[in-house]
Motif scaffolding. Structure first.
Motif, PDB file in Angstrom:
ATOM      1  N   ARG A  65      12.349 -23.656   0.306  1.00 36.80           N
ATOM      2  CA  ARG A  65      11.248 -24.430   0.512  1.00 36.80           C
ATOM      3  C   ARG A  65      11.593 -25.846   0.848  1.00 36.80           C
ATOM      4  NH1 ARG A  65       8.132 -24.847  -5.436  1.00 36.80           N
ATOM      5  NH2 ARG A  65       9.993 -26.152  -6.429  1.00 36.80           N
ATOM      6  N   VAL A  66      10.613 -26.750   1.128  1.00 39.13           N
ATOM      7  CA  VAL A  66      10.908 -28.106   1.532  1.00 39.13           C
ATOM      8  C   VAL A  66      10.612 -28.956   0.231  1.00 39.13           C
ATOM      9  CG1 VAL A  66      10.059 -30.096   2.696  1.00 39.13           C
ATOM     10  CG2 VAL A  66      10.349 -28.006   3.933  1.00 39.13           C
ATOM     11  N   HIS A  67      11.666 -29.585   0.026  1.00 41.36           N
ATOM     12  CA  HIS A  67      11.602 -30.629  -1.353  1.00 41.36           C
ATOM     13  C   HIS A  67      10.069 -31.219  -1.271  1.00 41.36           C
ATOM     14  CE1 HIS A  67      12.911 -32.770  -4.861  1.00 41.36           C
ATOM     15  NE2 HIS A  67      13.975 -32.375  -4.783  1.00 41.36           N
ATOM     16  N   ASP A  68       9.421 -31.072  -2.186  1.00 39.39           N
ATOM     17  CA  ASP A  68       8.073 -31.633  -1.981  1.00 39.39           C
ATOM     18  C   ASP A  68       8.071 -33.204  -2.268  1.00 39.39           C
ATOM     19  OD1 ASP A  68       7.043 -29.278  -1.660  1.00 39.39           O
ATOM     20  OD2 ASP A  68       6.300 -29.078  -3.774  1.00 39.39           O
ATOM     21  N   ILE A  69       8.903 -33.617  -3.456  1.00 40.70           N
ATOM     22  CA  ILE A  69       9.083 -34.842  -3.681  1.00 40.70           C
ATOM     23  C   ILE A  69       9.629 -35.708  -2.624  1.00 40.70           C
ATOM     24  CG2 ILE A  69      10.001 -36.543  -5.253  1.00 40.70           C
ATOM     25  CD1 ILE A  69      10.132 -34.403  -7.406  1.00 40.70           C
ATOM     26  N   LEU A  90      15.789 -29.606   1.767  1.00 37.84           N
ATOM     27  CA  LEU A  90      15.722 -28.203   1.603  1.00 37.84           C
ATOM     28  C   LEU A  90      16.395 -27.859   0.039  1.00 37.84           C
ATOM     29  CD1 LEU A  90      15.172 -25.688   3.324  1.00 37.84           C
ATOM     30  CD2 LEU A  90      17.553 -25.618   3.639  1.00 37.84           C
ATOM     31  N   GLU A  91      15.674 -26.978  -0.581  1.00 36.57           N
ATOM     32  CA  GLU A  91      15.997 -26.775  -2.178  1.00 36.57           C
ATOM     33  C   GLU A  91      15.595 -25.181  -2.092  1.00 36.57           C
ATOM     34  OE1 GLU A  91      13.771 -28.441  -5.140  1.00 36.57           O
ATOM     35  OE2 GLU A  91      11.817 -27.928  -4.003  1.00 36.57           O
ATOM     36  N   ARG A  92      16.337 -24.700  -3.042  1.00 43.16           N
ATOM     37  CA  ARG A  92      16.173 -23.353  -3.610  1.00 43.16           C
ATOM     38  C   ARG A  92      15.047 -23.201  -4.676  1.00 43.16           C
ATOM     39  NH1 ARG A  92      19.710 -19.421  -2.606  1.00 43.16           N
ATOM     40  NH2 ARG A  92      21.485 -20.470  -2.168  1.00 43.16           N
ATOM     41  N   ALA A  93      14.131 -22.466  -4.524  1.00 45.73           N
ATOM     42  CA  ALA A  93      12.884 -22.177  -5.384  1.00 45.73           C
ATOM     43  C   ALA A  93      13.318 -21.312  -6.292  1.00 45.73           C
ATOM     44  CB  ALA A  93      11.597 -21.843  -4.803  1.00 45.73           C
ATOM     45  N   HIS A  94      13.568 -22.101  -7.658  1.00 45.77           N
ATOM     46  CA  HIS A  94      13.823 -20.824  -8.708  1.00 45.77           C
ATOM     47  C   HIS A  94      12.933 -20.369  -9.740  1.00 45.77           C
ATOM     48  CE1 HIS A  94      18.125 -22.220  -8.422  1.00 45.77           C
ATOM     49  NE2 HIS A  94      18.036 -23.181  -8.316  1.00 45.77           N
ATOM     50  N   GLU A  95      11.632 -21.045  -9.666  1.00 46.64           N
ATOM     51  CA  GLU A  95      10.428 -20.594 -10.295  1.00 46.64           C
ATOM     52  C   GLU A  95       9.723 -19.429  -9.327  1.00 46.64           C
ATOM     53  OE1 GLU A  95       9.123 -24.062  -7.885  1.00 46.64           O
ATOM     54  OE2 GLU A  95      10.740 -23.493  -9.067  1.00 46.64           O
ATOM     55  N   GLU A  96       9.173 -18.554  -9.852  1.00 42.98           N
ATOM     56  CA  GLU A  96       8.458 -17.542  -9.200  1.00 42.98           C
ATOM     57  C   GLU A  96       7.003 -18.230  -8.762  1.00 42.98           C
ATOM     58  OE1 GLU A  96       9.331 -14.682  -8.590  1.00 42.98           O
ATOM     59  OE2 GLU A  96      11.166 -14.842  -9.874  1.00 42.98           O
ATOM     60  N   ALA A  97       6.592 -18.147  -7.517  1.00 42.57           N
ATOM     61  CA  ALA A  97       5.489 -18.432  -6.866  1.00 42.57           C
ATOM     62  C   ALA A  97       4.826 -17.551  -5.994  1.00 42.57           C
ATOM     63  CB  ALA A  97       5.946 -19.836  -6.104  1.00 42.57           C
ATOM     64  N   GLU A  98       3.740 -17.679  -5.523  1.00 42.67           N
ATOM     65  CA  GLU A  98       3.168 -16.783  -4.487  1.00 42.67           C
ATOM     66  C   GLU A  98       3.752 -17.088  -3.275  1.00 42.67           C
ATOM     67  OE1 GLU A  98      -1.083 -15.811  -2.842  1.00 42.67           O
ATOM     68  OE2 GLU A  98      -0.994 -17.389  -4.194  1.00 42.67           O
ATOM     69  N   ARG A  99       3.987 -15.693  -2.766  1.00 46.41           N
ATOM     70  CA  ARG A  99       4.842 -15.650  -1.284  1.00 46.41           C
ATOM     71  C   ARG A  99       3.900 -15.967  -0.400  1.00 46.41           C
ATOM     72  NH1 ARG A  99       5.936 -11.877   2.467  1.00 46.41           N
ATOM     73  NH2 ARG A  99       8.205 -11.839   3.179  1.00 46.41           N
ATOM     74  N   GLU A 100       4.355 -16.887   0.436  1.00 43.80           N
ATOM     75  CA  GLU A 100       3.468 -17.211   1.691  1.00 43.80           C
ATOM     76  C   GLU A 100       3.739 -16.302   2.792  1.00 43.80           C
ATOM     77  OE1 GLU A 100       5.000 -20.810   3.654  1.00 43.80           O
ATOM     78  OE2 GLU A 100       6.899 -19.735   4.193  1.00 43.80           O
TER      79      GLU A 100
END
Length: 528
Positions: A346-350, A47-57
């Protein structure tokens, strides 16, 4: 004893770990949820905090893909043009698993999913809207309310700065700093000097006597500092210190100050009751002198440390924002979540991709299963937070719809409303509504209120209808504000005035509402 076998069928409710977490997150306040998110981020590597702006799901709930009505689109379009806020979103009304728990699972918690380790659609960032601008500061200087509260100087720091200007020996300076740290939030020294010395010296009588001497000197120095009255051992001493400080001010009559000091030397309950009849002989003063002295005492500060109390603990961050769109009879209210309190997770992609490409076997099977369980926990945590905010938004929208008169006319127009009405409308349990409305706040055109504020019992009226208890409290507050200071309204008079408005309210009920509003009885509201 005869032995035998029997077959029995029964039903019971078992809460899965996911449902238990959903219920627990639902009842958390904004601050508690923030702490929970931080804890989960520390514990779960997926689990990680998304700091960059991204499209909302999308929320991913049952009705999230429902078509938006034309009226809702027009309402949102008007809100965009009327506000600079970049965040305005209508969320679909989804079903929530919020039924109360009747039994606890006997089995150990299991977060295992379907065995899949691939990225799910809900693994992307959630809640990634642009930050709302809440002040006129530049981007570099922007501060929120919590940061501003942290910058407030404490009472101890304020006193220590003044202590630096005093020329003291090491022992007296240490004693003064010790007393400063022993003050409570109101600026009072609650502990006796001997007790403080005993706590430091133990059973050494000589050292205790020496410490008491240093504390006595330090206490006199402490009481000479600002704010006046700090370091007092009680209310009477606090008032006396402030009156003594006024003796150097020629604007105050010496005779009046002397009477006020004699009043402070009497039992405080006489002053609290404004018992002029008993104070006159005790203070050797006339009726007019006692009244003038009590009026002077009433202008003193009973809590010298009040203005230094940490305001951070009193900060209220609204979970829901209500804005008016339009004017007059066509006014509508847009209900939306506060983007400031919505964590972007979000879930950590890596890590998820690395787990997906790993083939477990042999001794790695146990570690692979544990990591897979942590990945599933991260997904469920994101889903439960989504579900929490969706439920808050649904309940808030229903409240605004039921209490529309309040948002137009104020608290006098509040309608009676109970939890079951909202529960029946949304298809949720009453306990779920109770969890949602506890420690959750709504920012309205009339101020910020807890969601529970909009619920209240009804009082009967002459017309056969019901009046909200909140509206009755507002009426009582209005009556008291308009009363004559020399002839304040008693509880019986307030009850009669409510009856004139067609509201049946007994005197005891009036007294309960008045005390809830922190309004003093008529005898204490009377102007001297």
């Amino acid at each position: 004893m005869k032995q035998g076998l029997s077959l029995r069928t029964s039903q019971h409710l078992a809460l899965t770990p996911q449902l238990q977490q959903s219920i627990r997150l639902l009842q958390l306040s904004t601050m508690e949820l923030s702490s929970e998110v931080d804890q989960m981020l520390d514990d779960n590597p997926f689990l990680e905090r998304a700091h960059e702006e991204a499209e909302r799901e999308a929320f991913g709930l049952a009705q999230a893909d429902a078509a938006v009505s034309r009226s809702d689109r027009e309402l949102e379009s008007a809100a965009y043009s009327a506000s600079d806020d970049n965040y305005s979103s209508r969320v679909g009304t989804g079903s929530a698993s919020d039924e109360p728990a009747a039994a606890i699972m006997d089995e150990a918690p299991s977060w295992e999913g379907d065995g899949s380790v691939s990225l799910s659609p809900d693994d992307s960032e959630w809640g990634g809207e642009a930050r709302a601008h809440g002040n006129n500061l530049s981007v570099d200087d922007e501060l929120d309310a919590t940061e501003l509260a942290r910058n407030q100087e404490s009472l101890q720091s304020f006193l220590q700065r003044q202590a630096l200007t005093l020329r003291l020996g090491p022992e007296d300076q240490a004693a003064l700093y010790f007393l400063i740290e022993s003050l409570n939030d109101d600026g009072y020294l609650e502990d006796d000097l001997t007790d403080l010395a005993t706590g430091l010296a133990g059973d050494d009588e000589a050292q205790i006597e020496e410490l008491v001497h240093h504390f006595t000197v330090a206490l006199r120095l402490l009481q000479s500092l600002e704010p006046t009255g700090v370091g007092a051992r009680g209310l009477a001493e606090c008032l006396r210190l402030q009156l003594q400080a006024l003796q150097a001010n020629p604007a105050f009559e010496a005779n009046m100050l002397a009477v006020a000091l004699r009043i402070c030397a009497q039992p405080m309950d006489l002053l609290a009751r404004r018992d002029i009849k008993h104070l006159m002989p005790l203070c050797d003063a006339t009726d007019a002198q006692v009244r003038a002295a009590i009026a002077l005492i009433g202008r003193l500060e009973p809590k010298p440390g009040r203005r230094f109390v940490d305001v951070e603990r009193n900060i209220v961050v609204p979970d829901v924002l209500v804005t008016a769109v339009g004017q007059g009879p066509m006014v509508k209210f847009l209900v939306r979540l506060n983007p400031e309190v919505m964590p972007r997770l979000r879930v950590h992609d890596i890590y998820a991709n690395a787990l997906k490409g790993h083939k477990a076997g042999g001794n790695d099977a146990a570690n692979f299963a544990a990591l897979q369980q942590r990945l599933q926990e991260a997904r469920w945590f994101i889903k439960n937070i989504q579900q929490r905010f969706d439920t808050i938004l649904r309940v808030s929208s229903a409240i605004v719809e039921r209490q529309k008169s309040f948002f137009v006319h104020g608290e006098l127009a509040m309608r009676p409303l109970v939890l079951r009405e909202i529960a029946d409308e949304l298809g949720l349990h009453e306990s779920t509504i109770s969890r949602v409305t506890t420690a959750k706040y709504m920012a309205t055109p009339f101020g910020t209120f807890e969601l529970k504020y909009f619920f209240g019992s009804g009082l009967g009226t002459e017309s056969g209808g019901n009046a909200s208890s909140t509206a009755v409290r507002a009426l009582i507050k209005q009556f008291v504000a308009a009363e004559s200071p020399k002839k304040p309204l008693s509880d019986n008079q307030l009850s009669d005035m409510l009856k004139e408005q067609g509201i049946e309210c007994a005197r005891r009920t009036v007294a309960k509402y008045r005390e809830g509003l922190r309004i003093a009885p008529a005898s204490l509201r009377k102007e001297l």
